[in-house]
Write an enzyme that holds these catalytic residues in place. Structure first.
Site, short mmCIF file in Angstrom:
data_model
loop_
_atom_site.label_atom_id
_atom_site.label_comp_id
_atom_site.label_asym_id
_atom_site.label_seq_id
_atom_site.Cartn_x
_atom_site.Cartn_y
_atom_site.Cartn_z
N ASP A 1 43.38 3.65 34.52
CA ASP A 1 42.61 2.86 35.49
C ASP A 1 42.10 3.86 36.52
OD1 ASP A 1 41.68 1.29 37.55
OD2 ASP A 1 43.58 0.25 37.93
N LYS B 1 34.17 6.96 43.20
CA LYS B 1 33.72 5.99 42.20
C LYS B 1 32.48 5.24 42.67
CE LYS B 1 35.76 2.21 39.47
NZ LYS B 1 37.06 1.56 39.19
N GLU C 1 37.61 -3.64 33.39
CA GLU C 1 38.87 -3.88 34.10
C GLU C 1 39.38 -5.32 33.92
OE1 GLU C 1 37.79 -2.42 37.97
OE2 GLU C 1 37.67 -0.37 37.22
N ASP D 1 39.55 -9.75 40.97
CA ASP D 1 40.00 -8.37 41.22
C ASP D 1 39.48 -7.88 42.57
OD1 ASP D 1 40.40 -5.64 41.37
OD2 ASP D 1 39.69 -5.21 39.34
MG MG Z 1 41.06 -1.51 40.56
#
Ligand code: MG
Ligand code: ADP
Length: 624
Positions: free
Chosen positions: A25, A87, A186, A208
């Protein structure tokens, strides 16, 4: 463009050897690595027992970069050389990075093909290189705890990542020397971690909320196959925003200006985050601020104040949740499970809100920080062949419609928004002009009716169409999106077989904000667009009628029409021309109809003349 992940049925054949596979992840805030050992998937700890690796890299002059907690600890004192939240800029161009502005304190320099590079004491680094540093650190950790080289890795990405963000993530994996099997969304990884794929069927919402991104996805499980019905989110929403809100509040309370002291602001952010974590368990948290003059302010952040600071941020998750249900054509009552993912879903307030949005208690058994890495590890284990292949097919959707430009600057949609991919769709188009031998194909993305309101993806030309009368050519345009999310468009003329094609790989894609804006616009402007489309259609029709009549008059007007008849037709023709550029659709339609009636006789005579010409020199019995 959203991608998809597929575990091809039957891909893994009778494994004899256990091969080392891990799931990673690669988070905005924290990264983790997990693996399946003795049938159980779990995250791997570093030498000091820590599972979460802060996604932070510090570059030092003349030394190797430092990754994780040590780098994070230095962030407050060395912000320019300590890269966090990389990211956010993966796969983005230098212009995008500039618009992200305030959230990133680094200095950028333009690199190759518009890719930004971050200026540090140790030199210039691209976001891909920074991410590779994080991945290298996880690779070392995995090899140390599993005792060997890795054979396969699955890396997760937000469902909203477009093509170039995914490509950049893959590049980072390759740069880190990882054998990347594939990228996995994800939310899909989270569903796999909960074993939702083993249920018979159901509709699941994956909520999320991490440090830097919010993703909401609706998955449907049908006969063992996962389908992502719809996704939405916000790539600039998460715990970081809460940290900023709390830090600003602390600095205000201490009577310190927010700007001017970047080191102090960084320290305040770190303390704000710590206080936020405390408040997930306690009713209040002690906070303090060291002022530039060295004096210290001590205070208390109580639940009520805290809620007032973070509620507006949590509320921003509501609209994407509503939209995703609308897009998936479901209501909260259709959802059988809600899965919470991301560190910020530890907050009681977030859990409550998610429960009220979807009218059910969310699943929280698996640590929301680790659930994505765990799902990725399970997927990696299957892909590498350690487990008999489940027929697990994980589908995904495209976020915006794809189509081509047609006459009048309009868009003909070929693949609709939220179609699951891989997908192939074909549509036939025809030539517009007599003797037309080439056709320009313009591929666009968006949900508005006019090309000017959509995003241009590619242009190419189909040549070698045999000359035919207008409308006789048949050109089949095929859109195909493959398993890696790449769009190829091909065009083929059906009688001659002349063909041409293009593969679209945008150098960098649309941000979530742009996708949001384009979708909002398409709803707001739906009516207006529809009117505009009708008008353009009538205008295109008028042009076609005018062009056809002009060429007919030039060819046969003298031979087949009397002077009076010709005058009458030309009068109607000029009437149509004069209304063509107006905005009254009915008027143009009328003009076309009137002209059509006025030329019917002429058309009949031309047909007779044509037949006579074709028959001349032949005996009638040849046709019998
Ligand atoms: Mg995450
Ligand atoms: P990402 O996916 O962006 O890497 P994570 O899922 O690791 O993010 O979540 C990180 C965020 O979760 C941070 O903003 C962190 O402050 C927050 N977080 C972690 N634990 C808690 C907690 N106990 N209470 C509130 N927020 C938390």
């Amino acid at each position: 463009m959203a991608l998809l992940q597929i575990s091809e049925p039957g891909q893994s054949t009778a494994p004899h050897l256990h091969r080392l596979a891990v799931g990673i992840d690669l988070g905005t805030t924290n990264s983790l690595v997990a693996s399946v050992r003795s049938g159980i998937a779990d995250t791997l700890a570093d030498g000091e027992g820590r599972h979460l690796l802060p996604s932070v890299v510090r570059y030092l002059k003349g030394a190797d970069p430092v990754v994780g907690d040590v780098a994070l600890a230095a962030a407050a004192d060395d912000p320019l050389n300590t890269i966090a939240s990389v990211k956010r800029i993966m796969g983005r161009g230098i212009d995008d990075v500039k618009t992200l502005g305030g959230t990133l304190p680094y200095e950028f320099a333009p690199g190759e093909s518009g890719m930004p590079r971050i200026c540090t004491a140790a030199g210039l680094y691209s976001p891909v290189e920074v991410s590779a540093e994080i991945l290298r650190s996880l690779k070392r950790r995995a090899e140390a705890s599993l005792g060997g080289d890795l054979s396969g890795v699955v890396i997760t990405v937000p469902a909203y990542f477009d093509d170039s963000q995914r490509q950049a993530t893959k590049d980072a994996g390759r740069l880190a020397g990882l054998p990347v099997l594939r990228l996995l969304n994800e939310p899909t990884a989270a569903a796999v971690a909960y074993g939702l794929d083993r249920k018979a069927e159901g509709v699941f919402a994956i909520y999320d909320l991490g440090g830097g991104t919010f993703d909401i996805s609706i998955l449907r499980l049908n006969r063992g196959v996962f389908e992502v019905l719809a996704t939405a989110g916000d790539s600039a929403l998460g715990g970081d925003d809460m940290d900023h809100a709390i830090a600003d509040w602390m600095l205000r309370q201490a009577g310190v200006g927010v700007s001017g002291d970047p080191h102090g602001a960084r320290r305040a952010l770190r303390d704000a985050r710590a206080a936020k974590h405390v408040l997930s368990q306690s009713a209040q948290a002690a906070v303090c601020v060291t002022r530039p003059d060295g004096s210290v302010w001590h205070g208390t952040l109580a639940r009520a104040e805290f809620d007032a600071l973070v509620n507006p941020i949590i509320e921003r998750t509501v609209a994407p949740c509503r939209r995703v249900m609308r897009d998936a054509a479901i209501t909260a009552a259709d959802i059988s499970e809600v899965v919470l993912v991301g560190g910020s879903t530890r907050m009681p307030r977030v859990r409550e809100r998610a429960a009220t949005i979807f009218c059910r208690t969310p699943l929280t058994d698996i640590d929301p920080d680790r659930v994505v890495a765990i799902g990725a590890a399970i997927q990696a284990d299957i892909l590498i062949g350690n487990k008999p292949s489940d027929e697990m097919l994980l589908l995904d959707v495209i976020p915006l419609s794809l189509g081509i430009e047609i006459m009048g600057g309009m868009v003909e949609k070929i693949i609709a928004r939220n179609s699951t991919i891989p997908i192939a769709k074909a549509q036939d188009f025809t030539t517009f002009k007599d003797g037309q031998t080439a056709m320009a194909i313009h591929v666009v993305q968006g949900d508005r009716e006019l090309v000017s309101d959509c995003r241009s993806l590619a242009r190419f030309e189909l040549r070698g169409i045999p000359p035919m009368v207008a409308g006789a050519g048949r050109i089949r345009v095929t859109f195909q999106i493959d398993a890696d999310g790449l769009l190829s468009v091909s065009a083929q003329e059906q009688t001659s077989g002349a063909a041409s094609s293009v593969v679209v790989k945008p150098s960098y894609g649309l941000s979530d904000a742009e996708i949001e804006r384009m979708l909002r616009d398409s709803i707001v402007h739906a009516r207006e667009d529809n009117d505009a489309r009708n008008l353009r259609e009538q205008q295109v029709d008028a042009d076609r009628v005018v062009a056809a009549l002009e060429s007919a008059l030039a060819a046969d007007g003298d031979a087949l029409l009397s002077a009076a008849e010709r005058l009458e037709i030309e009068h109607k023709l000029s009437l149509l021309r004069s209304v063509r550029d107006g905005t009254d659709v009915a008027c143009i339609r009328d003009g076309i109809d009137t002209l059509d009636r006025a030329t019917r006789e002429f058309a009949a005579r031309r047909m007779d003349a044509g037949i006579r010409k074709a028959l001349s020199g032949h005996r009638l019995d040849e046709f019998g």
